[in-house]
Write an enzyme that holds these catalytic residues in place. Structure first.
Site, PDB file in Angstrom:
ATOM      1  N   ASP A 156     -13.757  -0.322  -4.627  1.00 51.92           N
ATOM      2  CA  ASP A 156     -13.222  -1.282  -5.402  1.00 51.92           C
ATOM      3  C   ASP A 156     -11.560  -1.467  -5.254  1.00 51.92           C
ATOM      4  OD1 ASP A 156     -13.391   1.106  -6.788  1.00 51.92           O
ATOM      5  OD2 ASP A 156     -13.044   0.165  -8.876  1.00 51.92           O
TER       6      ASP A 156
ATOM      7  N   GLU B  38      -1.818   7.730  -5.222  1.00 51.88           N
ATOM      8  CA  GLU B  38      -3.310   7.510  -5.103  1.00 51.88           C
ATOM      9  C   GLU B  38      -3.609   6.927  -3.558  1.00 51.88           C
ATOM     10  OE1 GLU B  38      -6.365   4.433  -6.992  1.00 51.88           O
ATOM     11  OE2 GLU B  38      -4.314   4.088  -7.285  1.00 51.88           O
TER      12      GLU B  38
END
Length: 624
Positions: A365, A562
């Site tokens: 996502d 990330e």
């Protein structure tokens, strides 16, 4: 040589001189003199020069101050530590501890102060307990008098309708708690980091790869134990242990986790218990017809929630809702509320949110590869993962039974290794038929509604190498054709630029697409290349990825975050949700879960010659 330093004094001087942008870090964007003199009590001096060495000094002072010290000794060896060695050491000694959580009295304060609870209508943290776990229910009820928590028992049957009914009452879902030496203790788990302060599905597997490499075997084992608790009590491995994720699972990696933990522990009783649970998950989550099993025999993701996702940030769906609100002469906010409450019916939106939730279940996502049609797709990576489940089951049963052909009795059903090998072979045949494109030499997702392959080229095309589902010829084609179009300066991109398409205000960047790269893709691709003997290609991709992370950490005060833009080889990404791990003061405390793991995994495979070059920060294009 060591220098004894007054922490506050030296810290103040250092920041005043070198932190010219005032962000409490020393980076290449600061324009100070990049040189700072240390003086020992004996009058010896040492000139700390360059961004990297200055930021190492800053981090050492900050860590000593956090420990409550007034004076500290800083060694020159620490300041001049080789960058790859330093990053690996900090991950091993600090980051994993910073990311470890428990859901007992020792860990409840972290949950109460989590940023996700700031918008709760209630001033208490809601803790949801499975219907049949009386021990944990009683444990938390006792804590209600000491902590601002509200304990709620879930119903015996958890339906999508029930989950929707508690969307305005979000809370945390309990994980495993066990009695040790007469005291109830939460089984620990590792979180991704930042706002992701709970146990996530596929993140947990990749984090565990790093934990096992760093000899934190019990912590990796605990991750598997919490997976088992989720399956037994919530029916699936959850997207994360929040109430609104009760209808949503994640990419299946449980068999890989228990197999790799077992290789460290050799505990057959533990393995048997987990193997039974993993087979239960396979049968009840993935192989139910009409749900995640499609008529052609392959699998899809299918999040079974209803309506708007409650975890989305405010305004996230405004562009989607605006045309419908305008048509009814309503504000977007009013329309959204009426639709969420069921006062407005809209089948088009209902369908949109099935796909939207399923994108989130897939772990990717968001991406234009799967936006708007995810629940219709047999995704390459999902079927590669389930192929590995089937082969892992065959392998683990043979270990438990010492190759006894009678099979393993699980739930009044006999499972043999041959049974699972046949299942895997059948899945490979179907994957060859529906997912493999011989002309292009790549795997593509298959749309079950249109009966066509997608032509979106993604890093996931390589996952059949990771699971060993590809033939030798397919592997050869993938390496020849896939690497040439997906390889960038910092590793493998999430997609090709052509597949992603042109961007605009109406078509903004998606974080899992070009030009971004992600740790799980890299890790699976490295393992896949090694599986098929493409060792030089693996070395190059590992080097490119680790170089990017190392250079970023050297230039930006130890930053590990990330995701990365692999085209620019930079942590400065242009995508939704920001970049967790990039925002901190003085020193990084967590990194990011699977990014940390990718560094340790890559470093464990990289040969000594390339590790030497990495520590010298030699550009990849000068080597390969």
């Amino acid at each position: 040589m060591k220098f004894k330093l007054e922490i506050d004094k030296v810290l103040s001087q250092l920041l005043s001189q070198e932190d010219t942008d005032g962000d409490k870090k020393i980076t290449i964007e600061d324009i100070g003199p990049k040189s700072f003199q240390l003086v020992s009590p004996e009058g010896e001096t040492y000139q700390v020069s360059g961004t990297y060495h200055l930021s190492n000094l800053l981090q050492g002072l900050a860590r000593a101050k956090e420990n409550g010290d007034i004076v500290t000794e800083i060694s020159i060896n620490e300041i001049e530590e080789l960058p790859a060695n330093r990053i690996s050491r900090i991950i091993r000694n600090y980051f994993w501890a910073g990311l470890t959580r428990t859901m007992d009295v020792a860990g409840i304060k972290n949950l109460i102060h989590d940023s996700k609870n700031e918008t709760l209508i209630s001033d208490k943290l809601r803790v949801y307990i499975p219907f049949n776990d009386e021990i944990v229910f009683n444990y938390y009820k006792e804590l209600e008098s000491s902590f601002p928590i509200e304990v709620i028992k879930l119903p015996e049957s958890i339906t999508p309708q029930y989950v929707k009914s508690i969307n305005d009452k979000p809370g945390i879902l309990s994980l495993k708690i066990e009695e040790i030496n007469g005291k109830m203790q939460g089984v620990p788990f590792v979180v991704p980091g930042g706002r992701f302060n709970e146990m996530y599905g596929w993140d947990s597997y990749f984090e565990s790869v790093g934990l096992l490499l760093d000899d934190k075997v019990e912590l990796a084992k605990s991750m598997a134990d919490n997976f088992q608790y989720e399956i037994e009590h919530y029916g699936k491995i959850l997207n994360a242990n929040r109430s609104y994720y009760l209808t949503r699972t994640q990419p299946p990696l449980y068999s890989s986790l228990i197999r790799e933990v077992f290789e460290k522990t050799n505990d057959k009783d533990w393995l048997l218990s987990h193997l039974k649970t993993a087979i239960k998950e396979y049968e009840t989550v993935w192989m139910v017809e009409g749900k995640r099993l499609t008529p052609n025999g392959l699998n899809r993701f299918l999040a079974e929630g209803i309506g708007i996702t409650p975890e989305a940030e405010e305004g996230h769906y405004h562009a989607i809702l605006k045309p419908y609100a305008d048509a009814m002469d309503m504000t977007i906010e009013a329309y959204e509320k009426a639709y969420a409450n069921g006062e407005i019916k809209n089948k088009t939106l209902d369908n949109y949110f099935v796909h939207d939730r399923t994108v989130r279940e897939s772990g990717h996502d968001t991406s234009y590869r799967i936006e708007g049609n995810c629940a219709d797709l047999n995704l390459v990576e999902l079927n590669a993962m389930l192929y590995k489940y089937e082969n892992d089951f065959a392998h683990l049963i043979s270990i438990l039974l010492n190759n006894d052909v009678e099979g393993l009795n699980i739930g009044n059903r006999i499972y043999t290794s041959d049974y699972w090998i046949e299942k895997a072979n059948f899945r490979k045949q179907l994957s060859d038929k529906y997912l493999w494109n011989e002309d292009q030499g790549l795997y593509f997702d298959y749309n079950t509604k249109t009966s066509n392959q997608s032509q979106f080229v993604s890093a996931t095309t390589f996952t059949p190498l990771w699971s060993s589902m590809a033939s030798e010829d397919q592997a050869k084609n993938l390496v020849k054709k896939g690497l040439s179009i997906l390889k960038e300066k910092g590793g493998i991109a999430g997609s090709t630029e052509e597949s992603r398409g042109k961007l605009s205000d109406e078509r903004p960047p998606r974080q899992w697409d070009y030009p971004n790269g992600w740790a799980p893709h890299q890790m699976m691709i490295w393992k896949g290349l090694i599986n098929y003997g493409y060792l030089n290609e693996a070395q190059e991709l590992i080097y490119r990825w680790l170089y990017m992370i190392t250079k970023c950490a050297v230039d930006y005060n130890g930053t590990i975050c990330e995701k990365y833009d692999v085209v620019k080889a930079s942590h400065k990404v242009d995508a939704e949700y920001g970049n967790v791990g990039a925002q901190f003061e003085y020193l990084p405390r967590e990194g990011f879960g699977w990014m940390n793991a990718s560094y340790q995994y890559g470093l464990s495979i990289l040969n000594s010659e390339n590790i030497f070059k990495l520590n010298q920060l030699i550009e990849p294009d000068q080597i390969f």
